[in-house]
Structures are given as C-alpha cells and as structure tokens.
Design an enzyme around this catalytic site. Structure first.
Site, PDB file in Angstrom:
ATOM      1  N   GLU A  79      30.330   9.810 -47.288  1.00 13.27           N
ATOM      2  CA  GLU A  79      30.616   8.834 -46.228  1.00 13.27           C
ATOM      3  C   GLU A  79      29.283   8.204 -45.858  1.00 13.27           C
ATOM      4  O   GLU A  79      28.376   8.878 -45.409  1.00 13.27           O
ATOM      5  CB  GLU A  79      31.256   9.552 -45.038  1.00 13.27           C
ATOM      6  CG  GLU A  79      32.072   8.632 -44.130  1.00 13.27           C
ATOM      7  CD  GLU A  79      31.225   7.857 -43.149  1.00 13.27           C
ATOM      8  OE1 GLU A  79      30.861   6.697 -43.469  1.00 13.27           O
ATOM      9  OE2 GLU A  79      30.923   8.394 -42.087  1.00 13.27           O
ATOM     10  N   CYS A  94      28.855   5.384 -37.539  1.00  8.00           N
ATOM     11  CA  CYS A  94      29.128   4.559 -38.730  1.00  8.00           C
ATOM     12  C   CYS A  94      30.313   3.637 -38.484  1.00  8.00           C
ATOM     13  O   CYS A  94      30.464   2.617 -39.146  1.00  8.00           O
ATOM     14  CB  CYS A  94      29.355   5.432 -39.960  1.00  8.00           C
ATOM     15  SG  CYS A  94      30.343   6.881 -39.648  1.00  8.00           S
TER      16      CYS A  94
END
Length: 515
Positions: free
Chosen positions: A286, A320
């Site tokens: 990720e 994020c």
C-alpha cells in the site's frame, strides 16, 4: 456460523467520564516515558549497542522511549527463529490461532485509552484520531479472527461419483512486515495479525518514528498467548536490514505500507530469485495516494467544504487517503473555496494532549522540511488562501494550508505531500472533473459531493480509485465496511479489512481422492 461483529465504537469525549478516563491514561503514560525496548527474537529480549530514540513530535525535548536496532546478523537470527516456529505454528488449528487474536482484542479494548495515549505522545495524534487508530486495531484483530474461522475448512469444490475433492488454504511461510508511522497501531497490528492468524510467522520492522507503540503491541501479543518465534520484533534501518530481508531466499512474502519509492524498490527486489529460493515472493503493498474531493455544481456546498477540510487536515494530512486535491465545478468554485477557508480558520493547531486540539504536529523534521518546501512551490503555482506557516521551535507544527487556482498538472496537484496542504482546482463540467480526478499516478481514495444521480452513477464507473465515497469525505474507511486499498501506484489493491485479504497470506491446495 461465525459470530457477527460490527466495529469498535469511537469514544465520545464530550461525555465527562470518557474525557476524565482519557486524561488519566495520558497521565499514566507520561509516567512510562523514557523506557528502553529490546529486540524480541524467539521470545528472547536482545539488547544492542545501537539504539533508536523516539521523540515526541509535539515536543522535541521529550523522549518517548528507545528501542534496540537490529543488524544483519540479528535479522538472520530472527529469520531462523521464524522458520523454526513456522514448522509448529502452521499446524495449529485455525480456531486456536484465532482465539489468540480474540484475546488480544479483549486486552486492547480494556487498555484502549492507554494505547491511544501512546499514539498521542509518539505519533502526535489528537484524541479523536488516536482513539480511531486504536479502535481500528481492535477491529482488525476481531475481523481477521472471524475471517479465519470462516476460511478454516477451505472453499467448496465439486466432486464426481467415485472421487472426493477438497480445497484448503495453507500458510505461506515467513513474512516481513514493514509498517508505517501514520497508523502505527492499526496498520502495524492489522498487517501483522493477518499474517499470523493464517499460520505464518513474521519479522516485524516498525516505522522508525513510532517503534514504542509497536513494542507495546508485541508485549500485548505475548500476553495474549502467542508462542515464541511467531512474531519477532526487529526495528532497524532500511539500508541495514530492509534490503537484506526483502532479498533473503527464505522470505516468502513482504507486507509493506509506505511511500511509492520504497514500495517500488521492494517490489523490484522481491522479484529477483536468489540462490536457495524455491518460490516467487508475494508482495502486498500500500503505497499512498493523491486523493481528490470532487464537488459538483448542485452539491450541498457546506457538506462539500467540510468534506474537503476534514479530509485534508485530519492527522495533519498524514494519511494516504487524505484529500489533498479539491476539484470544484466553476459555477460553485468561489463559494466552496470561501467556505473551506472560513472553516479551516476555525481549526486549532497545537499540543495533541489537549482535548481542544484539532491538529497536532507532523511526524518529524524531515517531513516538516518536505512539506514546507511544497508550500513554497505552492506559492509559485497558485494563490495562498490560508495557512502556509510552520513553526519547528518546539515541535513540528504546520498550519492547515489551502492553495487556490492550481493548474490540473501543477506539482501540488500531482505529487503526494503527506501534510496539511490542499490544492483547489476549477473544472468546467463533469467530464472535466473526471479527467482531473483520474490524472495522477495514484488511485487510492476519492469523493464526489453531488446530488446529481446520473453523475454519481457515472463516477461509480469512471472515477478510478479503490475507495470511492459519495457525499462524505475520502478518509475514514472502517474495517469490514469499506475494505481499503487502491489502484495504479497506490499499491496492489490488497484491500485491508476486506473479504479477500487473508487469502493473500495463504495458498490454495487441492486434494482429490479416487475411490
């Protein structure tokens, strides 16, 4: 039938008893600062001469604690420990492994405010952000334990007359868990226990900035009954042990959360087959985002402004999933911008230990310098509307910052800043909105604020992100409700907290018996 679980509720700090309980936990954690945490390899505490000191990003003079740092020799020792433990751990019944996660969740729930207080101190998270981080960690423990129980008997396959076919999942082996600073409990715990409950053993390399929280989690897993060698705690420099472990022939998989640059490096290095390696390594990655809140011309403009502001500035934009771009229809652009600026001016920046603080510091000096350099770029590319100032005299504080009138290809619109900076860009129509929304290398989260049903359905198909939200902000995915992971350079779309995540840590085995 697996017992259902909703999710760990967030604490309502407006209620005096919860506020008092949290203040008491903070006071307790303040008495625990400055301790040293050794490596943990096969259950053994190992001290090293090299230490990493963790400081409070809101107060550079305050030491949270220190951890021993592993070198390659100790990393190899941890690998051998994990390999040995795997031989027995893989034979445990899935429900027995799951029970350890259930117990860990129960312990963390009882000590919820204590863990959240460590997040306040070491990561600079305000109360609500810290509470949500701990709640998410509990959710991961509960959710993955229940998922494991659902998968323990494998999946259904067909059998013909005279044969019996079965399809089971078996664990992969030893995994390297490389966790980030921004969700130093939730993501660290989630990635670790997903690997553990499925029968793998792990080497946990926590983020350099938040190792004490990881050490406290390791203690919790030991208390929950995890056998020695299943979880080996090895803080260390990426250059020293990171590449070494990624390239190790006995590493079976790498679970990484962090920057695009490091993720791509891991992906490339993991692809090379080394002498003694008899498998292709699996990478679960990720890697961030450049996420957009899109505002349609017939949107609720107050909702739009709130969605932009809270998506951009929650935990100082260090998510994020943070909404660092606002793409607004030209007809409502000025009004949405004005509302967003006004709302941003109400946000309090300061010590995250204070209940009233909305936004604390950024994580460390390097992050502070990077964000401030992007603010200078923003002054060249757009119009500074609010914020733009930093103060690192005591901690790493940056004011929530809005830039207006950015070109869709400006650096502030394209590059991940990972700080409290949002760029406003004007769009001509819905086609233009979708074009801008998709014009980055990333594809993690996005939001559309609109009351136009046709546009919502078009966005559902055309807005190319792993997590798309309508008429709300683009942060705050809940385990089991909004499985989280993105497209393109946001990673492998591994969907943490979703129905497919545990399978990534296993491989399918078919057995067929003929009678």
């Amino acid at each position: 039938m697996v017992l259902q679980y909703s999710h760990e509720p967030f604490t309502n700090f407006k209620e005096e008893q919860h506020k008092k309980a949290f203040q008491e936990s903070l006071a307790y954690v303040n008495t625990q600062l400055g301790k040293h945490y050794p490596l943990v390899i096969n259950g053994e505490r190992i001290e090293t001469t090299e230490k990493k000191v963790s400081i409070n990003p809101a107060n550079k003079e305050e030491v949270i604690g220190s951890v021993s740092m592993a070198n390659q020799q100790l990393a190899e020792q941890a690998m051998q420990s994990a390999l040995q433990a795997f031989e027995s751990w893989k034979k445990w019944k899935m429900e027995h492994r799951a029970n350890i996660l259930f117990r860990a969740a129960a312990i963390m729930r009882r000590r919820k405010h204590e863990f959240s207080s460590y997040l306040v101190k070491e990561a600079g998270k305000p109360w609500n952000e810290a509470d949500a981080d701990t709640a998410e960690a509990i959710d991961f423990l509960e959710y993955y334990a229940r998922q494991a129980l659902e998968m323990k008997d494998g999946a259904s396959v067909k059998s013909r007359v005279g044969e019996y076919n079965q399809y089971h999942y078996v664990p992969l082996g030893v995994g390297i868990i490389i966790s980030p600073f921004n969700f130093p409990l939730a993501i660290m715990a989630g990635t670790a226990v997903a690997a553990i409950v499925t029968g793998n053993t792990i080497l946990l390399k926590p983020a350099d900035a938040t190792p004490v929280i990881a050490a406290k989690f390791v203690e919790l897993m030991e208390e929950a009954g995890l056998p020695n060698g299943v979880l080996n705690f090895i803080p260390g420099k990426g250059a020293e042990i990171g590449d070494f472990l990624v390239e190790h022939p006995k590493t079976r998989f790498i679970s990484f959360t962090g920057s695009q640059a490091v993720g791509c490096r891991i992906y490339e290095r993991a692809a090379k087959v080394h002498p003694g390696q008899i498998w292709l390594k699996r990478v679960i990655a990720e890697m961030g985002g450049k996420d957009t809140v899109v505002v349609d011309r017939d949107a609720d403009l107050d909702l739009a402004a709130a969605s932009i502001v809270y998506s951009a500035f929650g935990f100082a934009g260090q998510k994020c999933s943070a909404g660092s771009r606002a793409v607004v229809h030209q007809d409502v652009y000025d009004e949405v911008l004005e509302k967003a600026v006004k709302l941003t001016k109400t946000l309090s920046v300061g010590n995250p230990e204070e209940f009233e603080t909305y936004m604390g510091p950024v994580i460390h000096e390097a992050s502070y310098e990077k964000i401030m350099s992007y603010i200078e770029i923003g002054k060249e590319e757009g119009k500074l509307m609010v914020g733009g100032e930093g103060d690192d005299s005591q901690g790493f504080f940056i004011q929530p910052t809005i830039f207006a009138d950015l070109d869709e290809n400006a650096r502030l619109m394209q590059e991940e800043i990972f700080g409290p900076v949002v760029a406003f860009c004007k769009a001509r129509d819905f086609d233009h909105m979708m074009k801008i929304a998709n014009n980055t290398d990333y594809g993690l989260t996005g939001a559309l604020i609109s009351n136009n049903r046709e546009h919502i359905e078009r966005a559902r198909e055309e807005f190319h992100v792993g997590n798309l939200y309508f008429n709300r902000g683009c942060t705050g995915a809940i385990v089991g409700y909004q499985p989280f992971g993105g497209f393109n350079m946001s990673g492998t779309d591994s969907k943490a907290g979703g129905p497919d995540y545990l399978i990534l840590h296993m491989q399918g085995k078919t057995t067929s018996e003929t009678f």
